[in-house]
Motif scaffolding. Structure first.
Motif, PDB file in Angstrom:
ATOM      1  N   SER A 183       0.847  -1.192   0.000  1.00 47.48           N
ATOM      2  CA  SER A 183       0.000   0.000   0.000  1.00 47.48           C
ATOM      3  C   SER A 183       0.880   1.238   0.000  1.00 47.48           C
ATOM      4  O   SER A 183       2.066   1.187   0.363  1.00 47.48           O
ATOM      5  N   GLY A 184       0.298   2.371  -0.367  1.00 47.11           N
ATOM      6  CA  GLY A 184       1.004   3.628  -0.304  1.00 47.11           C
ATOM      7  C   GLY A 184       1.330   4.015   1.130  1.00 47.11           C
ATOM      8  O   GLY A 184       2.382   4.608   1.394  1.00 47.11           O
ATOM      9  N   PHE A 185       0.441   3.687   2.063  1.00 43.88           N
ATOM     10  CA  PHE A 185       0.690   3.984   3.472  1.00 43.88           C
ATOM     11  C   PHE A 185       1.954   3.273   3.935  1.00 43.88           C
ATOM     12  O   PHE A 185       2.834   3.871   4.559  1.00 43.88           O
ATOM     13  N   ALA A 186       2.078   1.985   3.595  1.00 44.94           N
ATOM     14  CA  ALA A 186       3.259   1.214   3.984  1.00 44.94           C
ATOM     15  C   ALA A 186       4.513   1.753   3.314  1.00 44.94           C
ATOM     16  O   ALA A 186       5.583   1.835   3.935  1.00 44.94           O
ATOM     17  N   ALA A 187       4.401   2.137   2.048  1.00 44.94           N
ATOM     18  CA  ALA A 187       5.561   2.664   1.327  1.00 44.94           C
ATOM     19  C   ALA A 187       6.062   3.949   1.971  1.00 44.94           C
ATOM     20  O   ALA A 187       7.266   4.109   2.220  1.00 44.94           O
ATOM     21  N   ASN A 188       5.168   4.882   2.262  1.00 45.14           N
ATOM     22  CA  ASN A 188       5.578   6.147   2.858  1.00 45.14           C
ATOM     23  C   ASN A 188       6.170   5.948   4.248  1.00 45.14           C
ATOM     24  O   ASN A 188       7.208   6.541   4.592  1.00 45.14           O
ATOM     25  N   GLN A 189       5.511   5.140   5.051  1.00 50.31           N
ATOM     26  CA  GLN A 189       6.025   4.873   6.394  1.00 50.31           C
ATOM     27  C   GLN A 189       7.391   4.203   6.325  1.00 50.31           C
ATOM     28  O   GLN A 189       8.322   4.555   7.056  1.00 50.31           O
ATOM     29  N   GLY A 190       7.516   3.235   5.416  1.00 46.25           N
ATOM     30  CA  GLY A 190       8.754   2.473   5.324  1.00 46.25           C
ATOM     31  C   GLY A 190       9.919   3.310   4.843  1.00 46.25           C
ATOM     32  O   GLY A 190      11.027   3.228   5.390  1.00 46.25           O
ATOM     33  N   VAL A 191       9.699   4.116   3.812  1.00 52.68           N
ATOM     34  CA  VAL A 191      10.782   4.928   3.255  1.00 52.68           C
ATOM     35  C   VAL A 191      11.281   5.939   4.289  1.00 52.68           C
ATOM     36  O   VAL A 191      12.496   6.050   4.544  1.00 52.68           O
ATOM     37  N   ILE A 192      10.375   6.682   4.909  1.00 53.88           N
ATOM     38  CA  ILE A 192      10.781   7.715   5.856  1.00 53.88           C
ATOM     39  C   ILE A 192      11.404   7.094   7.102  1.00 53.88           C
ATOM     40  O   ILE A 192      12.436   7.578   7.610  1.00 53.88           O
ATOM     41  N   GLY A 193      10.835   6.007   7.577  1.00 52.72           N
ATOM     42  CA  GLY A 193      11.407   5.338   8.744  1.00 52.72           C
ATOM     43  C   GLY A 193      12.809   4.815   8.496  1.00 52.72           C
ATOM     44  O   GLY A 193      13.671   4.845   9.379  1.00 52.72           O
ATOM     45  N   ALA A 194      13.068   4.348   7.275  1.00 53.83           N
ATOM     46  CA  ALA A 194      14.384   3.810   6.940  1.00 53.83           C
ATOM     47  C   ALA A 194      15.417   4.903   6.697  1.00 53.83           C
ATOM     48  O   ALA A 194      16.593   4.748   7.042  1.00 53.83           O
ATOM     49  N   LEU A 195      14.982   6.029   6.117  1.00 48.51           N
ATOM     50  CA  LEU A 195      15.936   7.057   5.713  1.00 48.51           C
ATOM     51  C   LEU A 195      16.250   8.077   6.798  1.00 48.51           C
ATOM     52  O   LEU A 195      17.390   8.556   6.893  1.00 48.51           O
ATOM     53  N   ILE A 196      15.271   8.464   7.590  1.00 49.38           N
ATOM     54  CA  ILE A 196      15.450   9.570   8.533  1.00 49.38           C
ATOM     55  C   ILE A 196      15.911   9.030   9.883  1.00 49.38           C
ATOM     56  O   ILE A 196      15.186   8.316  10.569  1.00 49.38           O
ATOM     57  N   LYS A 197      17.134   9.398  10.243  1.00 49.78           N
ATOM     58  CA  LYS A 197      17.745   8.955  11.486  1.00 49.78           C
ATOM     59  C   LYS A 197      17.993  10.146  12.407  1.00 49.78           C
ATOM     60  O   LYS A 197      17.760  11.297  12.041  1.00 49.78           O
ATOM     61  N   GLN A 198      18.509   9.868  13.610  1.00 46.01           N
ATOM     62  CA  GLN A 198      18.801  10.939  14.564  1.00 46.01           C
ATOM     63  C   GLN A 198      19.728  11.971  13.938  1.00 46.01           C
ATOM     64  O   GLN A 198      20.709  11.616  13.285  1.00 46.01           O
ATOM     65  N   GLY A 199      19.394  13.229  14.097  1.00 42.71           N
ATOM     66  CA  GLY A 199      20.183  14.304  13.519  1.00 42.71           C
ATOM     67  C   GLY A 199      19.706  14.735  12.149  1.00 42.71           C
ATOM     68  O   GLY A 199      20.138  15.774  11.631  1.00 42.71           O
ATOM     69  N   ASP A 200      18.797  13.959  11.533  1.00 41.25           N
ATOM     70  CA  ASP A 200      18.260  14.293  10.220  1.00 41.25           C
ATOM     71  C   ASP A 200      17.025  15.186  10.356  1.00 41.25           C
ATOM     72  O   ASP A 200      16.397  15.261  11.422  1.00 41.25           O
ATOM     73  N   LEU A 201      16.663  15.806   9.233  1.00 40.52           N
ATOM     74  CA  LEU A 201      15.516  16.707   9.202  1.00 40.52           C
ATOM     75  C   LEU A 201      14.552  16.273   8.097  1.00 40.52           C
ATOM     76  O   LEU A 201      14.941  16.159   6.937  1.00 40.52           O
ATOM     77  N   LEU A 202      13.304  16.044   8.472  1.00 43.26           N
ATOM     78  CA  LEU A 202      12.232  15.748   7.522  1.00 43.26           C
ATOM     79  C   LEU A 202      11.380  16.999   7.365  1.00 43.26           C
ATOM     80  O   LEU A 202      10.852  17.525   8.347  1.00 43.26           O
TER      81      LEU A 202
END
Length: 390
Positions: free
Chosen positions: A109-128
Protein backbone atom coordinates in the motif's frame (compact mmCIF):
# COMPACT_ATOMS: atom_id res chain seq x y z
CA UNK A 1 -13.06 -0.15 34.21
CA UNK A 2 -9.43 0.24 33.08
CA UNK A 3 -7.99 3.56 31.98
CA UNK A 4 -7.73 2.28 28.40
CA UNK A 5 -11.40 1.25 28.37
CA UNK A 6 -12.40 4.62 29.83
CA UNK A 7 -10.46 6.40 27.11
CA UNK A 8 -12.12 4.27 24.44
CA UNK A 9 -15.60 5.05 25.77
CA UNK A 10 -14.90 8.77 26.11
CA UNK A 11 -13.35 9.04 22.65
CA UNK A 12 -16.30 7.29 21.01
CA UNK A 13 -18.78 9.52 22.83
CA UNK A 14 -16.89 12.66 21.74
CA UNK A 15 -16.66 11.46 18.15
CA UNK A 16 -20.43 11.03 18.00
CA UNK A 17 -21.18 14.35 19.70
CA UNK A 18 -18.94 16.28 17.31
CA UNK A 19 -20.57 14.82 14.20
CA UNK A 20 -17.38 13.01 13.20
CA UNK A 21 -18.65 9.42 13.37
CA UNK A 22 -17.23 7.14 10.69
CA UNK A 23 -18.69 3.84 9.60
CA UNK A 24 -18.52 1.30 6.80
CA UNK A 25 -21.38 0.85 4.38
CA UNK A 26 -21.58 -2.56 2.72
CA UNK A 27 -21.56 -2.28 -1.07
CA UNK A 28 -21.33 -4.65 -3.99
CA UNK A 29 -19.28 -2.21 -6.07
CA UNK A 30 -17.42 0.92 -5.01
CA UNK A 31 -15.69 1.79 -8.28
CA UNK A 32 -16.64 2.85 -11.77
CA UNK A 33 -19.67 4.90 -12.74
CA UNK A 34 -22.14 3.31 -10.32
CA UNK A 35 -21.87 2.81 -6.57
CA UNK A 36 -23.89 -0.35 -5.95
CA UNK A 37 -25.42 -1.53 -2.67
CA UNK A 38 -26.32 -5.10 -1.77
CA UNK A 39 -30.00 -4.12 -1.47
CA UNK A 40 -30.01 -3.37 -5.21
CA UNK A 41 -29.88 0.41 -4.91
CA UNK A 42 -27.19 2.45 -6.62
CA UNK A 43 -25.96 6.01 -7.02
CA UNK A 44 -23.91 7.74 -9.69
CA UNK A 45 -20.45 7.44 -8.17
CA UNK A 46 -18.68 10.74 -7.52
CA UNK A 47 -16.90 9.35 -4.44
CA UNK A 48 -14.46 6.86 -5.94
CA UNK A 49 -10.77 7.25 -6.76
CA UNK A 50 -11.17 5.03 -9.84
CA UNK A 51 -10.32 8.06 -11.97
CA UNK A 52 -9.89 6.24 -15.29
CA UNK A 53 -12.56 3.58 -14.79
CA UNK A 54 -9.93 0.81 -14.88
CA UNK A 55 -10.99 -1.07 -11.75
CA UNK A 56 -13.50 -3.08 -13.77
CA UNK A 57 -11.84 -2.69 -17.16
CA UNK A 58 -12.09 -5.98 -19.12
CA UNK A 59 -8.42 -5.96 -20.12
CA UNK A 60 -7.24 -5.37 -16.56
CA UNK A 61 -9.64 -7.96 -15.16
CA UNK A 62 -8.57 -10.57 -17.71
CA UNK A 63 -4.93 -10.02 -16.80
CA UNK A 64 -5.73 -10.49 -13.12
CA UNK A 65 -7.81 -13.64 -13.67
CA UNK A 66 -5.36 -15.23 -16.09
CA UNK A 67 -2.45 -14.71 -13.69
CA UNK A 68 -4.47 -16.00 -10.72
CA UNK A 69 -5.47 -19.11 -12.67
CA UNK A 70 -1.87 -19.79 -13.64
CA UNK A 71 0.02 -18.76 -10.50
CA UNK A 72 -2.55 -18.78 -7.68
CA UNK A 73 -3.88 -15.97 -5.53
CA UNK A 74 -0.97 -15.39 -3.13
CA UNK A 75 2.74 -14.70 -3.43
CA UNK A 76 3.71 -17.24 -0.78
CA UNK A 77 6.15 -15.12 1.20
CA UNK A 78 8.07 -11.90 1.54
CA UNK A 79 9.87 -10.58 -1.51
CA UNK A 80 13.24 -11.49 0.06
CA UNK A 81 12.31 -15.08 0.87
CA UNK A 82 10.06 -16.74 -1.71
CA UNK A 83 7.53 -14.11 -2.80
CA UNK A 84 9.32 -12.19 -5.58
CA UNK A 85 7.62 -13.47 -8.72
CA UNK A 86 8.64 -12.92 -12.33
CA UNK A 87 5.43 -10.85 -12.74
CA UNK A 88 6.69 -8.55 -9.97
CA UNK A 89 10.01 -8.26 -11.74
CA UNK A 90 8.36 -7.48 -15.08
CA UNK A 91 6.21 -4.79 -13.47
CA UNK A 92 9.26 -3.22 -11.80
CA UNK A 93 11.02 -3.05 -15.15
CA UNK A 94 7.95 -1.48 -16.79
CA UNK A 95 7.67 1.10 -14.01
CA UNK A 96 11.37 1.94 -14.14
CA UNK A 97 11.06 2.67 -17.85
CA UNK A 98 7.93 4.81 -17.41
CA UNK A 99 9.31 6.83 -14.49
CA UNK A 100 12.87 7.15 -15.79
CA UNK A 101 14.20 5.78 -12.49
CA UNK A 102 16.77 2.94 -12.44
CA UNK A 103 15.03 0.66 -9.91
CA UNK A 104 11.66 0.04 -8.29
CA UNK A 105 10.35 -1.64 -5.14
CA UNK A 106 6.75 -2.83 -4.76
CA UNK A 107 4.72 -2.39 -1.58
CA UNK A 108 1.32 -3.55 -0.37
CA UNK A 109 0.00 0.00 0.00
CA UNK A 110 1.00 3.63 -0.30
CA UNK A 111 0.69 3.98 3.47
CA UNK A 112 3.26 1.21 3.98
CA UNK A 113 5.56 2.66 1.33
CA UNK A 114 5.58 6.15 2.86
CA UNK A 115 6.02 4.87 6.39
CA UNK A 116 8.75 2.47 5.32
CA UNK A 117 10.78 4.93 3.26
CA UNK A 118 10.78 7.72 5.86
CA UNK A 119 11.41 5.34 8.74
CA UNK A 120 14.38 3.81 6.94
CA UNK A 121 15.94 7.06 5.71
CA UNK A 122 15.45 9.57 8.53
CA UNK A 123 17.75 8.95 11.49
CA UNK A 124 18.80 10.94 14.56
CA UNK A 125 20.18 14.30 13.52
CA UNK A 126 18.26 14.29 10.22
CA UNK A 127 15.52 16.71 9.20
CA UNK A 128 12.23 15.75 7.52
CA UNK A 129 10.51 18.70 5.84
CA UNK A 130 7.01 18.31 4.44
CA UNK A 131 3.99 20.22 3.25
CA UNK A 132 1.45 20.93 5.98
CA UNK A 133 -1.30 19.25 3.94
CA UNK A 134 0.59 16.02 3.20
CA UNK A 135 -1.30 12.75 3.56
CA UNK A 136 -1.68 11.14 7.00
CA UNK A 137 0.76 8.37 6.03
CA UNK A 138 3.51 10.97 5.57
CA UNK A 139 2.60 13.05 8.63
CA UNK A 140 2.47 9.93 10.82
CA UNK A 141 5.81 8.77 9.42
CA UNK A 142 7.28 12.09 10.49
CA UNK A 143 5.87 11.74 13.99
CA UNK A 144 7.40 8.29 14.40
CA UNK A 145 10.77 8.69 12.68
CA UNK A 146 14.04 9.09 14.60
CA UNK A 147 14.85 12.52 13.15
CA UNK A 148 13.28 15.94 13.55
CA UNK A 149 10.10 16.55 11.56
CA UNK A 150 8.90 20.01 10.48
CA UNK A 151 6.20 21.24 8.10
CA UNK A 152 5.96 24.25 5.82
CA UNK A 153 2.86 26.21 4.85
CA UNK A 154 0.93 24.57 2.05
CA UNK A 155 2.66 25.08 -1.32
CA UNK A 156 4.56 28.05 0.14
CA UNK A 157 8.08 28.12 -1.32
CA UNK A 158 9.37 30.76 1.10
CA UNK A 159 8.15 28.72 4.04
CA UNK A 160 9.72 25.58 2.58
CA UNK A 161 13.05 27.33 2.10
CA UNK A 162 13.08 28.62 5.67
CA UNK A 163 12.72 25.05 6.90
CA UNK A 164 15.39 23.83 4.49
CA UNK A 165 17.82 26.37 5.93
CA UNK A 166 17.86 24.52 9.25
CA UNK A 167 21.06 22.67 10.09
CA UNK A 168 20.87 18.88 9.97
CA UNK A 169 23.00 15.83 9.19
CA UNK A 170 20.68 14.95 6.33
CA UNK A 171 17.52 16.48 4.88
CA UNK A 172 14.51 15.05 3.06
CA UNK A 173 11.75 17.26 1.63
CA UNK A 174 8.46 15.47 0.93
CA UNK A 175 5.34 16.64 -0.87
CA UNK A 176 2.33 15.15 -2.54
CA UNK A 177 2.00 15.93 -6.24
CA UNK A 178 -1.81 16.24 -6.05
CA UNK A 179 -3.25 16.94 -2.60
CA UNK A 180 -6.01 14.56 -1.70
CA UNK A 181 -8.41 16.98 0.00
CA UNK A 182 -7.87 20.14 -2.09
CA UNK A 183 -7.03 18.60 -5.47
CA UNK A 184 -4.37 21.23 -6.14
CA UNK A 185 -0.83 20.49 -7.29
CA UNK A 186 2.56 21.09 -5.69
CA UNK A 187 5.13 23.37 -7.40
CA UNK A 188 7.38 20.40 -8.13
CA UNK A 189 9.98 22.19 -10.25
CA UNK A 190 10.59 24.90 -7.67
CA UNK A 191 10.67 22.44 -4.75
CA UNK A 192 13.17 20.27 -6.61
CA UNK A 193 15.44 23.30 -7.13
CA UNK A 194 15.18 24.31 -3.47
CA UNK A 195 16.02 20.77 -2.40
CA UNK A 196 19.12 20.75 -4.57
CA UNK A 197 20.23 24.17 -3.32
CA UNK A 198 20.01 23.04 0.29
CA UNK A 199 21.46 19.54 -0.27
CA UNK A 200 18.18 17.81 0.58
CA UNK A 201 16.73 14.74 -1.07
CA UNK A 202 13.35 15.30 -2.72
CA UNK A 203 10.50 12.79 -2.37
CA UNK A 204 7.11 12.98 -4.12
CA UNK A 205 3.95 11.05 -3.27
CA UNK A 206 2.14 10.75 -6.62
CA UNK A 207 -0.83 8.72 -5.34
CA UNK A 208 -3.41 11.01 -6.96
CA UNK A 209 -1.18 12.05 -9.86
CA UNK A 210 -0.26 8.82 -11.63
CA UNK A 211 -2.82 8.30 -14.38
CA UNK A 212 -4.01 11.92 -14.12
CA UNK A 213 -1.19 14.48 -14.45
CA UNK A 214 1.94 14.66 -16.58
CA UNK A 215 2.46 13.79 -20.22
CA UNK A 216 -0.08 11.09 -21.22
CA UNK A 217 -1.11 10.87 -17.55
CA UNK A 218 2.16 9.22 -16.53
CA UNK A 219 2.49 11.28 -13.38
CA UNK A 220 4.84 13.62 -11.59
CA UNK A 221 8.03 11.94 -12.78
CA UNK A 222 7.22 13.27 -16.27
CA UNK A 223 6.81 16.80 -14.91
CA UNK A 224 9.97 16.92 -12.80
CA UNK A 225 12.94 14.62 -13.56
CA UNK A 226 14.86 15.59 -10.40
CA UNK A 227 12.69 13.64 -7.98
CA UNK A 228 15.03 11.52 -5.87
CA UNK A 229 12.35 9.23 -4.43
CA UNK A 230 9.10 8.70 -6.30
CA UNK A 231 6.17 6.94 -4.64
CA UNK A 232 2.89 6.12 -6.38
CA UNK A 233 -0.06 3.90 -5.63
CA UNK A 234 -1.86 1.44 -7.90
CA UNK A 235 -5.29 1.55 -6.24
CA UNK A 236 -6.50 4.87 -7.60
CA UNK A 237 -6.27 5.75 -11.31
CA UNK A 238 -4.77 2.32 -12.11
CA UNK A 239 -7.73 0.64 -10.43
CA UNK A 240 -5.91 -2.25 -8.71
CA UNK A 241 -3.94 -1.98 -5.42
CA UNK A 242 -0.46 -1.80 -3.98
CA UNK A 243 2.25 0.81 -4.45
CA UNK A 244 5.75 1.46 -5.74
CA UNK A 245 8.87 3.38 -4.82
CA UNK A 246 11.27 4.31 -7.62
CA UNK A 247 14.75 5.78 -7.11
CA UNK A 248 18.41 5.44 -7.98
CA UNK A 249 20.04 2.08 -7.42
CA UNK A 250 21.74 2.85 -4.09
CA UNK A 251 18.51 4.15 -2.54
CA UNK A 252 16.56 1.07 -3.63
CA UNK A 253 19.31 -1.25 -2.42
CA UNK A 254 19.32 0.58 0.93
CA UNK A 255 15.54 0.22 1.26
CA UNK A 256 15.80 -3.45 0.31
CA UNK A 257 18.21 -3.97 3.22
CA UNK A 258 16.69 -1.68 5.86
CA UNK A 259 13.04 -0.82 5.08
CA UNK A 260 11.09 -2.89 7.60
CA UNK A 261 7.81 -2.39 5.73
CA UNK A 262 9.39 -4.11 2.73
CA UNK A 263 11.52 -6.77 4.43
CA UNK A 264 8.96 -8.06 6.91
CA UNK A 265 5.76 -8.38 4.89
CA UNK A 266 4.33 -10.80 2.36
CA UNK A 267 4.71 -9.61 -1.22
CA UNK A 268 1.64 -8.55 -3.19
CA UNK A 269 -0.06 -11.35 -5.16
CA UNK A 270 1.48 -11.86 -8.63
CA UNK A 271 -1.99 -11.47 -10.16
CA UNK A 272 -2.13 -7.89 -8.84
CA UNK A 273 1.18 -7.15 -10.53
CA UNK A 274 -0.21 -8.49 -13.80
CA UNK A 275 -3.31 -6.31 -13.46
CA UNK A 276 -1.26 -3.19 -12.68
CA UNK A 277 0.90 -3.87 -15.72
CA UNK A 278 -2.20 -4.19 -17.89
CA UNK A 279 -3.59 -0.90 -16.54
CA UNK A 280 -0.32 0.91 -17.27
CA UNK A 281 -0.32 -0.50 -20.79
CA UNK A 282 -3.86 0.80 -21.32
CA UNK A 283 -2.80 4.30 -20.28
CA UNK A 284 0.26 4.29 -22.54
CA UNK A 285 -1.41 2.73 -25.58
CA UNK A 286 -4.70 4.64 -25.36
CA UNK A 287 -4.06 8.33 -24.63
CA UNK A 288 -7.75 9.11 -25.24
CA UNK A 289 -8.47 7.52 -21.84
CA UNK A 290 -6.63 10.25 -19.93
CA UNK A 291 -7.80 12.89 -22.39
CA UNK A 292 -11.44 11.95 -21.74
CA UNK A 293 -10.90 12.32 -17.99
CA UNK A 294 -9.63 15.87 -18.44
CA UNK A 295 -12.52 16.74 -20.73
CA UNK A 296 -14.94 15.65 -18.00
CA UNK A 297 -13.02 17.59 -15.35
CA UNK A 298 -13.21 20.75 -17.48
CA UNK A 299 -16.91 20.18 -18.12
CA UNK A 300 -17.65 19.74 -14.41
CA UNK A 301 -15.71 22.87 -13.47
CA UNK A 302 -17.46 24.96 -16.12
CA UNK A 303 -20.91 23.90 -14.89
CA UNK A 304 -19.98 24.25 -11.20
CA UNK A 305 -18.71 27.79 -11.73
CA UNK A 306 -21.79 28.72 -13.74
CA UNK A 307 -23.88 27.45 -10.82
CA UNK A 308 -21.84 29.57 -8.38
CA UNK A 309 -20.72 26.55 -6.38
CA UNK A 310 -17.73 27.18 -4.11
CA UNK A 311 -15.44 24.81 -6.00
CA UNK A 312 -11.74 24.99 -5.14
CA UNK A 313 -9.20 25.79 -7.90
CA UNK A 314 -8.31 22.22 -8.83
CA UNK A 315 -7.73 20.95 -12.36
CA UNK A 316 -7.31 17.34 -11.23
CA UNK A 317 -9.87 14.58 -10.71
CA UNK A 318 -10.43 15.75 -7.11
CA UNK A 319 -13.01 18.57 -7.09
CA UNK A 320 -13.85 19.85 -3.59
CA UNK A 321 -16.75 22.21 -2.91
CA UNK A 322 -16.65 24.12 0.36
CA UNK A 323 -19.60 23.60 2.73
CA UNK A 324 -18.42 24.56 6.23
CA UNK A 325 -19.97 22.81 9.21
CA UNK A 326 -20.25 19.12 10.01
CA UNK A 327 -24.05 19.15 10.05
CA UNK A 328 -24.22 21.04 6.77
CA UNK A 329 -21.80 18.84 4.82
CA UNK A 330 -23.38 15.63 6.10
CA UNK A 331 -26.89 16.86 5.29
CA UNK A 332 -25.92 17.83 1.72
CA UNK A 333 -24.22 14.50 1.08
CA UNK A 334 -27.25 12.63 2.42
CA UNK A 335 -29.68 14.60 0.24
CA UNK A 336 -27.44 13.97 -2.77
CA UNK A 337 -27.52 10.25 -1.92
CA UNK A 338 -31.31 10.34 -1.86
CA UNK A 339 -31.26 11.92 -5.32
CA UNK A 340 -28.96 9.19 -6.63
CA UNK A 341 -25.46 10.66 -6.30
CA UNK A 342 -22.64 9.45 -4.06
CA UNK A 343 -20.21 12.18 -2.95
CA UNK A 344 -17.76 12.47 -0.07
CA UNK A 345 -18.52 14.51 3.06
CA UNK A 346 -15.13 15.53 4.46
CA UNK A 347 -15.06 16.68 8.08
CA UNK A 348 -12.53 17.50 10.79
CA UNK A 349 -10.01 16.21 11.68
CA UNK A 350 -9.36 15.20 8.05
CA UNK A 351 -9.60 18.93 7.29
CA UNK A 352 -9.57 21.85 9.69
CA UNK A 353 -12.80 22.65 11.51
CA UNK A 354 -14.58 25.29 9.47
CA UNK A 355 -13.13 23.94 6.22
CA UNK A 356 -15.52 21.04 5.78
CA UNK A 357 -16.20 20.27 2.17
CA UNK A 358 -17.93 18.02 -0.31
CA UNK A 359 -15.31 16.02 -2.16
CA UNK A 360 -16.33 15.00 -5.64
CA UNK A 361 -14.09 12.88 -7.81
CA UNK A 362 -14.45 12.89 -11.58
CA UNK A 363 -13.92 9.73 -13.61
CA UNK A 364 -13.48 8.98 -17.29
CA UNK A 365 -16.43 6.62 -16.80
CA UNK A 366 -18.86 9.49 -16.11
CA UNK A 367 -21.14 10.67 -18.88
CA UNK A 368 -21.87 14.32 -19.65
CA UNK A 369 -25.41 13.73 -18.41
CA UNK A 370 -24.10 12.36 -15.10
CA UNK A 371 -22.13 15.55 -14.56
CA UNK A 372 -24.96 17.86 -15.62
CA UNK A 373 -27.43 16.12 -13.31
CA UNK A 374 -24.97 16.10 -10.41
CA UNK A 375 -24.23 19.83 -10.64
CA UNK A 376 -27.93 20.64 -10.97
CA UNK A 377 -28.77 18.60 -7.87
CA UNK A 378 -25.91 20.16 -5.91
CA UNK A 379 -26.94 23.66 -6.88
CA UNK A 380 -30.55 23.05 -5.82
CA UNK A 381 -29.70 21.33 -2.54
CA UNK A 382 -27.01 23.81 -1.50
CA UNK A 383 -29.27 26.73 -2.32
CA UNK A 384 -32.00 25.32 -0.09
CA UNK A 385 -29.44 24.42 2.59
CA UNK A 386 -28.08 27.98 2.64
CA UNK A 387 -31.46 29.26 3.75
CA UNK A 388 -31.68 26.57 6.43
CA UNK A 389 -28.27 27.32 7.99
CA UNK A 390 -28.50 31.12 7.87
Amino acid sequence: MSNIRQRISAALQTQRQQGRWRQQVVRTSGHGRLLAHRDGQFQINFASNDYLGLANDPTVCRAFVAAANEYGVGSGGSALISGYHHLHHALCQQLAELTGKPQVLLFGSGFAANQGVIGALIKQGDLLIQDKLNHASLIDAGLHCDGHSVRYRHNDLDSAERQLQRQAAGKLLVTESVFSMDGDQAPLNELAKLSQQHQAMFMVDDAHGLGVIGEHGLGASCLEPNIDIYMATFGKALGVGGAMVAAEQDVIEYLTQFCRHYVYTTAMPPAMAAAVSAALTRIVDEPDLVRSLHQRIDFFRTLAQQANLAVLPSTTAIQPIMAPGNDRVIAIAEQMRQRGFAIGAIRAPTVKAGQERLRLTISASHTAQDIENCVAALSDIMGRMQEHFE
